[in-house]
Design an enzyme around this catalytic site. Structure first.
Site, mmCIF file in Angstrom:
data_model
loop_
_atom_site.group_PDB
_atom_site.id
_atom_site.type_symbol
_atom_site.label_atom_id
_atom_site.label_comp_id
_atom_site.label_asym_id
_atom_site.label_seq_id
_atom_site.Cartn_x
_atom_site.Cartn_y
_atom_site.Cartn_z
ATOM 1 N N ASP A 1 4.943 0.213 11.874
ATOM 2 C CA ASP A 1 3.644 -0.246 11.340
ATOM 3 C C ASP A 1 3.367 -1.717 11.609
ATOM 4 O O ASP A 1 2.191 -2.383 11.399
ATOM 5 C CB ASP A 1 3.691 -0.301 9.992
ATOM 6 C CG ASP A 1 3.337 1.219 9.476
ATOM 7 O OD1 ASP A 1 3.366 2.266 10.117
ATOM 8 O OD2 ASP A 1 3.515 1.666 8.321
ATOM 9 N N LYS B 1 1.015 -1.283 -0.075
ATOM 10 C CA LYS B 1 -0.068 0.060 -0.051
ATOM 11 C C LYS B 1 0.944 1.168 0.063
ATOM 12 O O LYS B 1 0.671 2.102 -0.833
ATOM 13 C CB LYS B 1 -0.851 0.018 1.143
ATOM 14 C CG LYS B 1 -1.552 1.495 1.566
ATOM 15 C CD LYS B 1 -2.353 1.494 2.810
ATOM 16 C CE LYS B 1 -1.565 1.649 4.060
ATOM 17 N NZ LYS B 1 -1.546 3.157 4.262
ATOM 18 N N ASN B 2 1.732 1.209 0.901
ATOM 19 C CA ASN B 2 2.522 2.656 0.990
ATOM 20 C C ASN B 2 3.565 2.835 0.186
ATOM 21 O O ASN B 2 4.005 4.017 -0.169
ATOM 22 C CB ASN B 2 3.311 2.482 2.444
ATOM 23 C CG ASN B 2 2.304 2.838 3.488
ATOM 24 O OD1 ASN B 2 1.183 3.092 3.263
ATOM 25 N ND2 ASN B 2 2.639 2.438 4.690
ATOM 26 N N ARG C 1 -8.755 -0.164 4.339
ATOM 27 C CA ARG C 1 -7.798 0.867 3.820
ATOM 28 C C ARG C 1 -6.533 0.194 3.411
ATOM 29 O O ARG C 1 -5.770 0.435 2.586
ATOM 30 C CB ARG C 1 -7.577 1.855 5.013
ATOM 31 C CG ARG C 1 -8.534 2.806 5.137
ATOM 32 C CD ARG C 1 -8.102 4.063 6.076
ATOM 33 N NE ARG C 1 -7.094 4.720 5.385
ATOM 34 C CZ ARG C 1 -6.722 5.778 5.831
ATOM 35 N NH1 ARG C 1 -7.084 6.403 6.889
ATOM 36 N NH2 ARG C 1 -5.592 6.445 5.240
ATOM 37 N N CYS D 1 -3.470 13.190 12.779
ATOM 38 C CA CYS D 1 -4.217 11.920 12.382
ATOM 39 C C CYS D 1 -4.152 11.292 14.019
ATOM 40 O O CYS D 1 -3.340 11.732 14.913
ATOM 41 C CB CYS D 1 -3.999 11.006 11.428
ATOM 42 S SG CYS D 1 -2.538 9.905 11.461
ATOM 43 N N ARG E 1 2.086 14.535 13.221
ATOM 44 C CA ARG E 1 2.431 14.282 11.552
ATOM 45 C C ARG E 1 2.358 15.693 10.808
ATOM 46 O O ARG E 1 1.711 15.733 9.739
ATOM 47 C CB ARG E 1 1.398 13.201 10.826
ATOM 48 C CG ARG E 1 1.576 12.061 11.719
ATOM 49 C CD ARG E 1 0.780 10.826 11.027
ATOM 50 N NE ARG E 1 1.595 10.414 9.862
ATOM 51 C CZ ARG E 1 0.685 9.539 9.333
ATOM 52 N NH1 ARG E 1 -0.210 9.103 9.437
ATOM 53 N NH2 ARG E 1 1.641 8.929 8.175
#
Ligand code: EPZ
Length: 421
Positions: free
Chosen positions: A308, A22-23, A400, A117, A122
């Site tokens: 993560d 994803k990233n 997500r 967030c 961030r």
């Protein structure tokens, strides 16, 4: 709203195919803005976040086709807008990374500041400093970044990052590829997603040296060409399933991975008493022993232990023999899974950026919910290892970033299903 319902206690056995990262995928999509030719991304994960990025790109005039299979085709032949609204950017931070490519290609852009967030404040100060080093004039007004390139376009420059930020490094690489002359990024982030982006930009014609190391040099080009590129395997999805097998017990082979991207995790799992056998593009995870050993971890930029995967590892340590200290050094508020894990019976005390996890003999199912993607999946892992039924609410967080999560786990024997009300 959907929920994931898990009957815990089943061991996991079989094979799980790992998707594209994803990233990485989100930034590779942003890179498609740098060329008027067609970009084909293979091994694209089908996720809410990539669909969301596609929506934003479509508003900027990019033609996007999904499929067949895991392919996405992006055509930014004509860019029709340089504006990304608050509504779009606040929902997903990675959309902020269209700023650099728009600025480099169109000479101007107006993109909403993403805001904080759940896991931390961030800020994006390092992204903006990097673009300024390439000659951009930046003004902040009413929550927006209004950026303009010099008359002849962005120019290469020296960027020395005070912190090896993943997003700022990516942003600098994207913009520098269409800037005149050489850009040198010092203290660049070394995550594998940066090497992936560097590879794609090089195939598009930018001369990128050192992507994935702490010094990146880029010779920008007047224009870049189209490309077909395969997204790097998702090291966090890999870590998540490896930890799930360690927690639930069993014998699972993860395929289509890059074993060298998860060395810190293999080390931590082995220390915990889990068997880890890496192949060329596979890893076999086996947990036969009854009890896991407690292991301390500290999150660090790559190649250190990834932030993560911190929540997932905490779920595992909840069942270890002894106490484990988990230190989070990347984000200031990334322990929100701790009280939810406690609902399942975990014994965790949090002091600032340190959590002490005292292993318990068993977890017991309960309804839980989480406020971010990785926290949610840590609850799934705990639910797989717990006795009885766990209901994970707010499944949209999981959607997500995890492709077909229930199907992949159920394929290995997990008792897991999605229910909609
Ligand atoms: C990326 O976020 C990932 N997101 C994150 O994954 C990941 O946790 C993080 O890198 C670290 O590996 C995406 O790729 C979309 P950073 P990013 O810039 O780029 C501070 C997930 O769950 N900082 O390296 O935002 C920042 O506040 C997500 O998939 C500044 O101070 O990470 C943070 O404390 C969560 N100023 C630290 O640096 C800046 O301008 C690391 O941020 C930029 C960052």
């Amino acid at each position: 709203m959907d929920r994931i319902v898990i009957q815990g206690g089943a061991r996991l056995n079989g094979t799980i195919g790992i998707s594209g990262a994803k990233n990485s995928a989100l930034k590779l999509m942003a890179a498609a803005l740098l060329t008027d030719e067609t970009v084909v991304l293979e091994n694209m994960p089908r996720l809410a976040d990539s669909r969301y990025m596609a929506q934003l790109m479509a508003r900027l005039g990019v033609q996007i086709e999904e499929g067949p299979g895991s392919r996405m085709t992006l055509d930014a032949g004509t860019i029709t807008g340089v504006f990304a609204s608050y509504d779009l950017v606040r929902k997903m931070r990675a959309t902020f990374n269209v700023l650099g490519p728009l600025l480099a290609r169109e000479g101007r852009a107006k993109v909403s500041l993403p805001g904080g967030c759940a896991i931390g404040a961030r800020p994006v100060d390092l992204h903006l400093k990097a673009l300024e080093a390439l000659g951009a004039q930046i003004e902040l007004s009413e929550g927006y970044v209004i950026a303009e390139a010099p008359k002849g376009g962005l120019v290469g420059g020296e960027i020395d990052l005070p912190f090896a930020s993943v997003g700022a490094t990516e942003h600098a690489m994207l913009a520098a590829s269409l800037a005149r002359g050489e850009t040198v990024i010092e203290n660049a982030a070394r995550e594998p997603e940066l090497a992936d982006l560097g590879e794609m930009l090089t195939s598009m014609g930018a001369l990128v040296e050192g992507a994935g190391t702490s010094t990146v040099k880029i010779q920008g080009q007047k224009s870049l060409s189209g490309v077909t590129h395969s997204v790097v395997p998702d090291r966090i999805e890999t870590a998540t399933y490896a930890i799930a097998v360690a927690a639930a017990g069993g014998d699972v082979t993860l395929t289509g991975i890059r074993p060298d991207h998860n060395k810190s995790l293999w080390h931590a799992l082995s220390e915990a008493g889990v068997s880890v056998e890496t192949g060329t593009d596979t890893v076999r995870i086996m947990r036969k022993a009854d009890k896991l050993k407690a292991v301390d971890i500290e999150t660090q930029p790559f190649p250190g232990f990834p932030t993560d995967a911190q929540a997932q590892f905490m779920a595992l340590m909840a069942l270890a023999d002894g106490a484990s200290v988990i230190r989070e050094t990347i984000f200031e508020n990334r322990f929100m899974h701790a009280p939810e894990l406690a609902r399942l019976g975990a014994d965790i005390s949090v002091h600032g950026n340190e959590a002490i996890v005292r292993g318990v003999d068993a977890l017991r199912g309960a309804p839980v919910m989480a406020t971010d993607l990785r926290a949610s999946v840590s609850l799934v892992i705990a639910g797989l290892a717990a006795e009885g039924e766990t209901v994970v609410n707010r499944v949209y967080h999981l959607d997500r970033g995890f492709e077909r999560l229930e199907a992949k786990l159920a394929g290995c024997g997990a008792q897991i299903e999605r229910r909609s009300d």
